[in-house]
Scaffold this motif. Sequence first.
Motif, mmCIF file in Angstrom:
data_model
loop_
_atom_site.group_PDB
_atom_site.id
_atom_site.type_symbol
_atom_site.label_atom_id
_atom_site.label_comp_id
_atom_site.label_asym_id
_atom_site.label_seq_id
_atom_site.Cartn_x
_atom_site.Cartn_y
_atom_site.Cartn_z
ATOM 1 N N ALA A 1 -12.077 -28.726 35.920
ATOM 2 C CA ALA A 1 -12.272 -27.992 37.175
ATOM 3 C C ALA A 1 -12.073 -26.493 36.961
ATOM 4 O O ALA A 1 -12.850 -25.665 37.465
ATOM 5 N N LEU A 2 -11.041 -26.154 36.207
ATOM 6 C CA LEU A 2 -10.783 -24.734 35.946
ATOM 7 C C LEU A 2 -11.912 -24.110 35.140
ATOM 8 O O LEU A 2 -12.377 -23.006 35.445
ATOM 9 N N PHE A 3 -12.393 -24.814 34.125
ATOM 10 C CA PHE A 3 -13.477 -24.275 33.304
ATOM 11 C C PHE A 3 -14.753 -24.089 34.135
ATOM 12 O O PHE A 3 -15.516 -23.136 33.918
ATOM 13 N N ALA A 4 -14.986 -25.001 35.088
ATOM 14 C CA ALA A 4 -16.164 -24.877 35.950
ATOM 15 C C ALA A 4 -16.082 -23.615 36.805
ATOM 16 O O ALA A 4 -17.052 -22.859 36.943
ATOM 17 N N VAL A 5 -14.899 -23.377 37.375
ATOM 18 C CA VAL A 5 -14.709 -22.175 38.191
ATOM 19 C C VAL A 5 -14.828 -20.925 37.321
ATOM 20 O O VAL A 5 -15.443 -19.925 37.726
ATOM 21 N N GLN B 1 -4.202 -18.926 33.005
ATOM 22 C CA GLN B 1 -4.307 -17.601 33.636
ATOM 23 C C GLN B 1 -5.107 -16.681 32.724
ATOM 24 O O GLN B 1 -5.923 -15.880 33.170
ATOM 25 N N GLY B 2 -4.876 -16.803 31.415
ATOM 26 C CA GLY B 2 -5.684 -16.055 30.466
ATOM 27 C C GLY B 2 -7.134 -16.487 30.502
ATOM 28 O O GLY B 2 -8.045 -15.680 30.296
ATOM 29 N N GLY B 3 -7.384 -17.783 30.776
ATOM 30 C CA GLY B 3 -8.747 -18.290 30.881
ATOM 31 C C GLY B 3 -9.492 -17.673 32.052
ATOM 32 O O GLY B 3 -10.681 -17.345 31.954
ATOM 33 N N TRP B 4 -8.797 -17.537 33.190
ATOM 34 C CA TRP B 4 -9.397 -16.865 34.354
ATOM 35 C C TRP B 4 -9.786 -15.440 33.968
ATOM 36 O O TRP B 4 -10.889 -14.966 34.267
ATOM 37 N N LEU B 5 -8.885 -14.762 33.288
ATOM 38 C CA LEU B 5 -9.181 -13.404 32.864
ATOM 39 C C LEU B 5 -10.227 -13.385 31.753
ATOM 40 O O LEU B 5 -10.994 -12.431 31.623
#
Length: 512
Positions: free
Chosen positions: A292-296, A456-460
């Motif tokens: 889910a996080l990777f999709a976002v 959090q680093g992935g979002w960034l």
Amino acid sequence: MMKQHPRGLLAAALTNMGERFGFYTMMAILVLFLQAKFGLSGTNAGIIYSIFYFSIYILAFVGGLIADKTRNYKGTILTGLFVMAAGYLMIAIPTKTPVPNQTLFLIISCIGLFTIAFGNGLFKGNLQALVGQMYDNPAFSKMRDSGFSLFYMFINVGALFAPIAAVGMRNGWLEHNGFQYNPNLPELCHNYLKGTITPEATQKLTTLASEVSMGAQVTDLTTFANNYLNVFATGFHYAFGIAIFAMLISITIYLVNKHIFPDPSLKSKSSNASGQHEIHMDAKEIKQRLYALFAVFGIVIFFWFSFHQNGLTLTYFAKDYTDLSGIKINLGIVEIKGAEIFQSINPIFIVLLTPIIMGIFGWLRARGKEPSTPKKIAIGMFIAALAYFVMTMGSIGLPLKSEVEAMGGLSDIQRVSPMLLIGTYFILTVAELFISPLGISFVSKVAPPQYQGVMQGGWLGATAVGNQLLFIGAILYENVPIWLTWTVFVVACLLSFFTMLFMVRWLERVAK
């Protein structure tokens, strides 16, 4: 407002203000500094800008890995603050302009930029992970979205003053040396010294040279061009120096409040003691959350590709096409005037609009109608598309950038009203408030405990990929009609919007 939130939230936000001050200093002046200092084209300055902003965010992923592996989040955050300050120092030291060896001095500047980016990577994602842990306490968990919105609002107070301080320093240094500010002159001066200037532009340079020289008659254009560029670029160097003081203030605030911040390295122990659900996740649930996080992350790439044009093509637009004659603040000792000042508009709107949007969400929450975080992010994508639609409509009929350069710049009467950019920044800020703080909140809620820093680093990191694509905007800006440049961003934001809508229900299930 802060009483419902955990202790330490305000201190964390104030710690982040120095980073925001430096970030918005860069957003306001970096590409204009590269053009004034080195005579770079908009495309080449845009490539360096995009690599720098890519590095800032991708190194946040590295910073998350370092903190997760060492379990020393607080120490990593502090190190990041010092490294950022060192980077600003490297580019704040003035050197002669035009530079005697462009390659050498450009490399030195890029090393300074990389140092800033690395320090930011150590700092940014880990501080957000620390704030996220504050809301793992069940007493505050329902306030997570509003908490991150407050955090986002307070850190942007530093961003509000950065462009004004940078413009004040640059213009003050110009006035100290007997010159006035003009947005067209750096490009005209470099073209004259390179011998690539048109006769029409040469006439424009002759006229402007006398106008900005405090009444002195200019007869030697070569001497004037060298002197003006040197003073102009030195003012930018000193503007970077102001960011060092902002970083030192943040370091002081962090050291004073360090003892009240939670330690993400202790999360597993505290979670075991309280029997929180996250520690009992099975492998399947962990995979679902990560998917889910990777999709976002994949979706927001297109938003950041569009949004962070504010420091690139929108800044070029302010310099080349916007009437700046009425956008000035006279402080007595210096006049705040310049294309860079538009970068204060976004943080001003963040500070003003955050309480309003939080109030709307709170009103909806009380009635059980508050949209989920994924829905809010999708709405933000659509709002961003509207912002660039406004720019598209307002740019129809404007000449190509190459035509403007050949003319030596547009006169004030040929330029568009500053209200076009102000309105666009207003709409973009609303979109940002639906996406950026809420995206950070979504990550802190969904990420498995052992992957908090990395996610959090992935979002960034997703932001980094969007930033790496920024240079496409600079290429379009210099080669196609201006309205077509903005249309590309309308399409990118709409693609994000429809993709996010398609995935909303799945994301809502995962986030429960």
